[in-house]
Structure formats: C-alpha cells, structure tokens
Enzyme design. Structure first.
Site, PDB file in Angstrom:
ATOM      1  N   ASP A 117       0.826  -1.210   0.000  1.00 16.30           N
ATOM      2  CA  ASP A 117       0.000   0.000   0.000  1.00 16.30           C
ATOM      3  C   ASP A 117       0.861   1.262   0.000  1.00 16.30           C
ATOM      4  O   ASP A 117       0.481   2.284  -0.577  1.00 16.30           O
ATOM      5  CB  ASP A 117      -0.927   0.001   1.212  1.00 16.30           C
ATOM      6  CG  ASP A 117      -2.058  -1.016   1.083  1.00 16.30           C
ATOM      7  OD1 ASP A 117      -2.244  -1.549  -0.028  1.00 16.30           O
ATOM      8  OD2 ASP A 117      -2.738  -1.273   2.093  1.00 16.30           O
ATOM      9  N   GLY A 118       2.033   1.211   0.638  1.00 12.40           N
ATOM     10  CA  GLY A 118       2.929   2.361   0.625  1.00 12.40           C
ATOM     11  C   GLY A 118       3.400   2.703  -0.770  1.00 12.40           C
ATOM     12  O   GLY A 118       3.521   3.879  -1.132  1.00 12.40           O
TER      13      GLY A 118
ATOM     14  N   GLU B 112      -4.539  10.613   4.459  1.00 13.32           N
ATOM     15  CA  GLU B 112      -4.864  11.551   5.522  1.00 13.32           C
ATOM     16  C   GLU B 112      -3.809  12.637   5.646  1.00 13.32           C
ATOM     17  O   GLU B 112      -2.667  12.483   5.209  1.00 13.32           O
ATOM     18  CB  GLU B 112      -5.003  10.833   6.873  1.00 13.32           C
ATOM     19  CG  GLU B 112      -3.702  10.344   7.477  1.00 13.32           C
ATOM     20  CD  GLU B 112      -3.367   8.920   7.116  1.00 13.32           C
ATOM     21  OE1 GLU B 112      -4.264   8.070   7.154  1.00 13.32           O
ATOM     22  OE2 GLU B 112      -2.195   8.662   6.771  1.00 13.32           O
TER      23      GLU B 112
ATOM     24  N   ASP C  92      -2.404  14.373  21.437  1.00  9.00           N
ATOM     25  CA  ASP C  92      -1.105  14.122  20.810  1.00  9.00           C
ATOM     26  C   ASP C  92      -1.104  14.570  19.364  1.00  9.00           C
ATOM     27  O   ASP C  92      -0.040  14.793  18.777  1.00  9.00           O
ATOM     28  CB  ASP C  92      -0.755  12.633  20.881  1.00  9.00           C
ATOM     29  CG  ASP C  92      -0.268  12.210  22.255  1.00  9.00           C
ATOM     30  OD1 ASP C  92      -0.114  13.098  23.122  1.00  9.00           O
ATOM     31  OD2 ASP C  92      -0.040  11.003  22.457  1.00  9.00           O
TER      32      ASP C  92
ATOM     33  N   THR D 207      -9.683   3.721   6.767  1.00 14.22           N
ATOM     34  CA  THR D 207      -9.328   2.366   7.189  1.00 14.22           C
ATOM     35  C   THR D 207      -7.904   2.290   7.751  1.00 14.22           C
ATOM     36  O   THR D 207      -7.424   1.201   8.051  1.00 14.22           O
ATOM     37  CB  THR D 207      -9.444   1.379   6.009  1.00 14.22           C
ATOM     38  OG1 THR D 207      -8.583   1.821   4.947  1.00 14.22           O
ATOM     39  CG2 THR D 207     -10.876   1.310   5.498  1.00 14.22           C
ATOM     40  N   GLY D 208      -7.224   3.429   7.873  1.00 14.36           N
ATOM     41  CA  GLY D 208      -5.830   3.447   8.303  1.00 14.36           C
ATOM     42  C   GLY D 208      -5.645   4.012   9.696  1.00 14.36           C
ATOM     43  O   GLY D 208      -6.227   3.535  10.678  1.00 14.36           O
ATOM     44  N   TYR D 209      -4.823   5.063   9.787  1.00 11.56           N
ATOM     45  CA  TYR D 209      -4.463   5.666  11.070  1.00 11.56           C
ATOM     46  C   TYR D 209      -5.704   6.135  11.832  1.00 11.56           C
ATOM     47  O   TYR D 209      -5.825   5.947  13.047  1.00 11.56           O
ATOM     48  CB  TYR D 209      -3.502   6.822  10.813  1.00 11.56           C
ATOM     49  CG  TYR D 209      -2.831   7.417  12.027  1.00 11.56           C
ATOM     50  CD1 TYR D 209      -2.779   6.749  13.248  1.00 11.56           C
ATOM     51  CD2 TYR D 209      -2.218   8.668  11.947  1.00 11.56           C
ATOM     52  CE1 TYR D 209      -2.150   7.300  14.347  1.00 11.56           C
ATOM     53  CE2 TYR D 209      -1.577   9.229  13.045  1.00 11.56           C
ATOM     54  CZ  TYR D 209      -1.550   8.535  14.245  1.00 11.56           C
ATOM     55  OH  TYR D 209      -0.921   9.090  15.336  1.00 11.56           O
ATOM     56  N   SER D 210      -6.648   6.739  11.117  1.00 12.69           N
ATOM     57  CA  SER D 210      -7.865   7.226  11.766  1.00 12.69           C
ATOM     58  C   SER D 210      -8.627   6.092  12.436  1.00 12.69           C
ATOM     59  O   SER D 210      -9.114   6.234  13.569  1.00 12.69           O
ATOM     60  CB  SER D 210      -8.756   7.924  10.732  1.00 12.69           C
ATOM     61  OG  SER D 210     -10.003   8.292  11.286  1.00 12.69           O
TER      62      SER D 210
ATOM     63  N   SER E 158      -7.423   3.311  13.634  1.00 11.05           N
ATOM     64  CA  SER E 158      -6.704   2.854  14.826  1.00 11.05           C
ATOM     65  C   SER E 158      -6.878   3.802  16.003  1.00 11.05           C
ATOM     66  O   SER E 158      -6.660   3.419  17.148  1.00 11.05           O
ATOM     67  CB  SER E 158      -5.214   2.680  14.509  1.00 11.05           C
ATOM     68  OG  SER E 158      -4.575   3.927  14.337  1.00 11.05           O
TER      69      SER E 158
END
Length: 291
Positions: A73-74, A147, A176, A187-190, A192
């Site tokens: 994905d990166g 994001e 933070d 579906t990523g950082y958000s 989590s």
C-alpha cells in the site's frame, strides 16, 4: 496501450512475478515503461532490462494509459504522488502483507492483465486531501490519498489544535495530534484512533483526535467540500505535519488550510474485487473472535 511499472523496492523472492508481469504485458501488445526507481530495483537484483521497455522520468508521464504499482500500500501511495493531477488509472499489485489498496494478489497477475486487455474492469475515483500553507511545505507535494496529520514531536507534551470549519470555530483539541482522513484513509491511522469506516464513494472527511486529553471529544464527519483551518499551540516550538507517508516539522508561524484536491486518484478495480469483502478478509471486520 502504454503501461507504466512503478516500484520502490521488492524482495528477491518476488522477481519471478515481476518477470511474469512484464512478459504478460508484452504478450498483450502493451508498451511497457519503467519509472527510474523501478529500473533501479531491477538492476539491484541483477535483472536485465526487458526488451522493448523504456525508462521514463516523472516529467515524461503524459500519454501513459495505466500505471501498475508493484509493492504494498505504501508503494501505491507513492504512485499517487508520482502521477498527481495526470489522473492516470492505477493498478495495485500486492507484494506486501495487507494490501488493502493494492488489491491484486501476485498469484492473479495473468488474470488481471487479461481482464485489463479485455476491458473487464472499473475505475474508482478516490478523493484526495490537499493542504495549503503560507510557507513552502512538503516539497510542493501538498496532496494525499489517505490523511493529513498534525502531531506532537517525539516525547514532547501534548499540543492544542484549534480547528475551524469554513471559518466557524469547531473545537480545540488537547491531544497528541489530529487526523483529517479521506474515505480511503478511514481504514488506516484514523481507524486505529477510533475513527469510523467510510465507504470510498462518500463525500466526506473524518476528523479524528489522537489520544485526546478531553475524553468526551469524539471523531466527527464533515462534508469534503469544507475548508478546514488550524492554529497550533504547544510547549514545543516544532510540530510534525504529514500527508500519507511524507512528513516535516513546522512551527506555529505556519498557517494551514485543508480542502479537497481539485483532482482525484483513479484506482482500477477488477470484477473480483469487493470493498466489503476486503474489509472482512483483510481487517477481520465483523469476524467472530469466539470461533
């Protein structure tokens, strides 16, 4: 038809699939182009450049019909950055682990290329987030698929992010950091950090705090035609801002404004792909952990 192959590194074990990909593309009479980074990866593994392939720079992509992202994905996010406003449709070949965006498994390469040649695919338009500033930022690559994030540096104390929607005060986040995610990035950082899942076609952004001090603050969904501005305070003089995998340090003198980009990312999806299937299979969404 002109096909661009892009990758930023792959393991030696994946080389047979790369060779298979190139041969299959050429057997369907596609003209194959390599990005410079992909060509370097082949040379690193002592693979000779395939016959009838051409190495092109990032300024020579006009006229390319499809781009193939070879990696995880990166790598697909990097491909989006490379293509930018050209909106070349992207096919994601997954050599990584999760492959939520790069959805074509290496075992299905030949079928995917055949479907491409026959026109058995759809193209999804994915919203991009764009950040504007009064000072140069992120080497001019001011858009991202997943994001935009404001975050404290290292182990410094939490920061305060005063946030405004279309000029109206929304909230001050003592946290933070703060994430503004697209539907793709939901579906990523958000996710989590407790943010909701948003289907790709939704016309929304989600604003999600990172480890907020005031626990009654929850993620909020806003229309993607909103203009979101930020003022940052903290004990540290520097903060981190990032778009997908690109990040840089800024200070309070940066005036940050976020909006939807005027162009989008085009992702090629074959008929075997289903968004909800991907949620269940790769994120274990709805999976009964008792079994």
């Amino acid at each position: 038809m002109k096909i661009l192959l892009h990758g930023i590194g792959f393991t030696k074990e994946f080389l047979p699939y790369v060779e298979q990909l190139i041969v299959t593309l050429q057997s369907h009479q596609f003209t194959v182009y390599f990005t410079e980074s992909f060509s370097k990866s082949l040379k690193k593994h002592a693979v000779k450049q395939a016959p009838n392939t051409i190495v092109v720079s990032s300024s020579e992509l006009s006229g390319i019909d499809f781009a193939v992202s070879v990696g995880g994905d990166g790598t697909l996010l990097d491909t989006v950055s490379l293509i930018g406003a050209l909106e070349i449709p992207i096919i994601g070949i997954n050599t990584g682990r999760l492959g939520f965006l790069a959805t074509v498994a290496k075992e299905n390469l030949e079928q995917a290329i055949q479907d491409l040649a026959l026109g058995h695919y759809t193209i999804e338009s994915r919203t991009l987030v764009c950040i504007e500033s009064n000072r140069p930022l992120l080497n001019g690559l001011n858009f991202g698929l997943n994001e935009f994030t404001i975050h404290k540096r290292d182990t410094s104390s939490m920061i305060t992010v005063h946030t405004y929607i279309n000029g109206q005060y929304l909230n001050s986040y003592w946290a933070d950091g703060l994430i503004v995610a697209t539907p793709t990035g939901s579906t990523g950082y958000s996710l989590s950090c407790g943010g909701p899942l948003i289907t790709p076609g939704a016309k929304n952004f989600v604003i999600t705090p990172v480890s907020p001090h005031n626990l009654n603050v929850r993620p909020i969904i806003v229309p993607d035609d909103s203009e979101i501005t930020f003022t940052i305070e903290g004990r540290s003089e520097k903060f981190l801002v990032s778009l997908d995998s690109r990040s840089t340090a800024v200070d309070a003198s940066y005036q940050l404004k976020l909006r939807k980009a005027h162009f989008s990312a085009k992702l090629v999806k074959f008929h075997s792909y289903g968004y909800f299937d991907t949620l269940r299979q790769k994120l274990n969404w709805g999976f009964d952990m008792r079994n």
